[in-house]
Structures are given as C-alpha cells and as structure tokens.
Design an enzyme around this catalytic site. Structure first.
Site, mmCIF file in Angstrom:
data_model
loop_
_atom_site.group_PDB
_atom_site.id
_atom_site.type_symbol
_atom_site.label_atom_id
_atom_site.label_comp_id
_atom_site.label_asym_id
_atom_site.label_seq_id
_atom_site.Cartn_x
_atom_site.Cartn_y
_atom_site.Cartn_z
ATOM 1 N N GLY A 288 0.288 1.566 -7.244
ATOM 2 C CA GLY A 288 -0.969 1.738 -6.507
ATOM 3 C C GLY A 288 -1.952 2.741 -7.083
ATOM 4 O O GLY A 288 -3.159 2.566 -6.977
ATOM 5 N N ASP B 90 -0.532 6.497 4.048
ATOM 6 C CA ASP B 90 -0.403 5.722 5.281
ATOM 7 C C ASP B 90 0.532 6.498 6.203
ATOM 8 O O ASP B 90 0.122 7.497 6.793
ATOM 9 C CB ASP B 90 0.097 4.314 4.927
ATOM 10 C CG ASP B 90 0.089 3.366 6.117
ATOM 11 O OD1 ASP B 90 -0.342 3.771 7.205
ATOM 12 O OD2 ASP B 90 0.506 2.211 5.965
ATOM 13 N N GLY C 197 2.967 8.329 5.262
ATOM 14 C CA GLY C 197 3.338 9.567 4.580
ATOM 15 C C GLY C 197 4.769 9.572 4.064
ATOM 16 O O GLY C 197 5.183 10.520 3.403
ATOM 17 N N ARG D 70 -5.223 -5.944 -7.179
ATOM 18 C CA ARG D 70 -5.235 -4.577 -7.705
ATOM 19 C C ARG D 70 -6.454 -4.304 -8.577
ATOM 20 O O ARG D 70 -6.902 -3.161 -8.702
ATOM 21 C CB ARG D 70 -3.985 -4.314 -8.560
ATOM 22 C CG ARG D 70 -2.694 -4.218 -7.785
ATOM 23 C CD ARG D 70 -1.597 -3.645 -8.686
ATOM 24 N NE ARG D 70 -0.267 -3.945 -8.182
ATOM 25 C CZ ARG D 70 0.354 -3.246 -7.243
ATOM 26 N NH1 ARG D 70 -0.227 -2.210 -6.700
ATOM 27 N NH2 ARG D 70 1.555 -3.588 -6.834
HETATM 28 P P1 IMP Z 1 3.280 5.488 3.214
HETATM 29 O O1 IMP Z 1 4.597 5.797 2.602
HETATM 30 O O2 IMP Z 1 3.409 4.793 4.543
HETATM 31 O O3 IMP Z 1 2.307 6.632 3.274
HETATM 32 O O4 IMP Z 1 2.626 4.353 2.346
HETATM 33 C C1 IMP Z 1 2.161 4.601 1.094
HETATM 34 C C2 IMP Z 1 2.454 3.455 0.170
HETATM 35 O O5 IMP Z 1 2.400 2.180 0.838
HETATM 36 C C3 IMP Z 1 1.390 3.465 -0.876
HETATM 37 O O6 IMP Z 1 1.906 4.076 -2.029
HETATM 38 C C4 IMP Z 1 1.062 2.010 -1.053
HETATM 39 O O7 IMP Z 1 1.835 1.486 -2.106
HETATM 40 C C5 IMP Z 1 1.495 1.315 0.210
HETATM 41 N N1 IMP Z 1 0.381 1.084 1.141
HETATM 42 C C6 IMP Z 1 0.153 1.706 2.307
HETATM 43 N N2 IMP Z 1 -0.947 1.233 2.905
HETATM 44 C C7 IMP Z 1 -1.421 0.269 2.089
HETATM 45 C C8 IMP Z 1 -2.574 -0.610 2.157
HETATM 46 O O8 IMP Z 1 -3.383 -0.607 3.096
HETATM 47 N N3 IMP Z 1 -2.730 -1.470 1.112
HETATM 48 C C9 IMP Z 1 -1.866 -1.521 0.058
HETATM 49 N N4 IMP Z 1 -0.808 -0.717 -0.048
HETATM 50 C C10 IMP Z 1 -0.586 0.171 0.962
HETATM 51 MG MG MG Z 2 1.864 -2.530 -2.659
#
Ligand code: IMP
Ligand code: MG
Length: 192
Positions: A52, A111, A113, A173
C-alpha cells in the site's frame, strides 16, 4: 485515464476523494515536517508497509534530503464484517538493520491501527534510536488512543479507498488520486 475532480463519480464505482494536487501538497508538507524533526546529518531509515505505501514512499523520499535508507515490509491484514483484523507480517523485521537508527514507519492508510501497532512493536524490539510513524490517510474510525502517528497527511471518512498505492483485490493501485470505492462493489469477506 482522463482527469477527475474531487467528489466526482467516475461511473465505475469510484469517486475521487483526494486529488493529485492535494496529495502532492500534503506530501511536501509531510516531508518538511519529517526533516524539521530529524537530527541534522543523521541517517533516516524508512520502513514502508507493502504494497500500500509504495506510491507514497516514492513521492515522499524524493522530497527528503537527509541520508536515507529504505526497507520494505510486506504486511497483510484480513478481516470480515468486524473491524478487528488479523495482521500477518510476512518479513522478518528483526533481521532489518534498525538498531540504533532513526526509523520512520510509513503506511498509506491508518484504519483500525492493527498493522501499525504490530509493526511498531516489532521495530521497537530492534532498539531504534527513535521511532516515528507517518501515514498519508487517517480514517475516522474508533481505535486505541495510543495508535497516534506523529505525521498524518489528511483525515478521511470511514470509507474504503483505492488508488495512490491502495488496492481492492490488487486493483486500482496505480490511480494517481485516492478514490472511494462504492459500498456495493465490496464483498463482505475480503483480503485488504
Ligand atoms: P489497519 O491495520 O486496520 O490500520 O489497516 C491498515 C491496512 O489495511 C493498510 O496497510 C491497508 O493495506 C489496508 N487498508 C485499510 N483500509 C483500506 C482501504 O480503505 N483501502 C485499501 N486498503 C486498506
Ligand atoms: Mg490491500
């Protein structure tokens, strides 16, 4: 690809949320903030979360002037309807040369975290001289109060976004902007 203004539906389920110009301006400001806080002359190691953060990484590093090294960590989070994610860090963080280094952990979006919390824990165990976190996008979702990146590009609503490195099922992407993906286009169980 054509140009699409902010908030404009593209007719394929995508709506531009953050345009190229705004992204570029914020990336420049983030780079300036990172430089301002960094001890002069010291090297910085950026640990970027793949895949990402790859576009964000490419834009940010070209605006940084200090001695710099780049490390990539592949991480994957899976989740269903509930927000809790299972994070898989696919590379050995302990093997990275981070001991005694100033480290900047970089991801495109914050998102829940879970990803950054897991990575911060592993990086901290390497004994860095300092550890800061930078995200381009921060979603408006509830999360642990200690998951607070030092650098945040912009706050966005709790919508699924693609582009500027972010994917849905490995698509989108390469879009130069950040777009919201319509809710209808997202299956319940998915790999993010
Ligand atoms: P977290 O661990 O919930 O904070 O999510 C972070 C990871 O989830 C990021 O590194 C992204 O790869 C993926 N992610 C979270 N939200 C999105 C989104 O809206 N679109 C695409 N990837 C997301
Ligand atoms: Mg992804």
């Amino acid at each position: 690809m054509g140009t699409h203004g902010e908030g404009e539906p593209r007719g394929d389920g995508l709506t531009v949320l953050v345009g190229e110009t705004e992204i570029a301006a914020r990336v420049a400001e983030l780079a300036a903030a990172v430089e301002r806080d960094h001890p002069p002359g010291e090297p910085l190691v950026i640990v970027a979360v793949m895949k990402g953060a790859l576009v964000f990484l490419a834009d940010l590093v070209r605006r940084l002037a200090m001695p710099l090294r780049i490390e990539l960590v592949n991480a994957r989070s899976y989740r269903g309807a509930r927000r809790e994610a299972t994070v898989h860090i696919l590379d050995e963080v302990a093997a990275l040369p981070l001991s005694g280094r100033h480290v900047l952990l970089l991801d495109c979006v914050l998102d829940s975290g879970s990803t950054l919390t897991a990575l911060r824990r592993e990086i901290a165990a390497c004994g860095p001289a300092s550890l800061r976190t930078c995200v381009l996008l921060r979603k408006a979702v509830p999360r642990e109060p200690d998951v607070q990146p030092e650098y945040v590009g912009m706050d966005i609503p709790d919508v699924f976004v693609v582009g500027y490195g972010l994917d849905h099922a490995n698509r989108w992407r390469h879009l130069p902007y950040v777009a919201a993906l319509g809710q209808d286009a997202i299956p319940e169980e998915q790999e993010r």
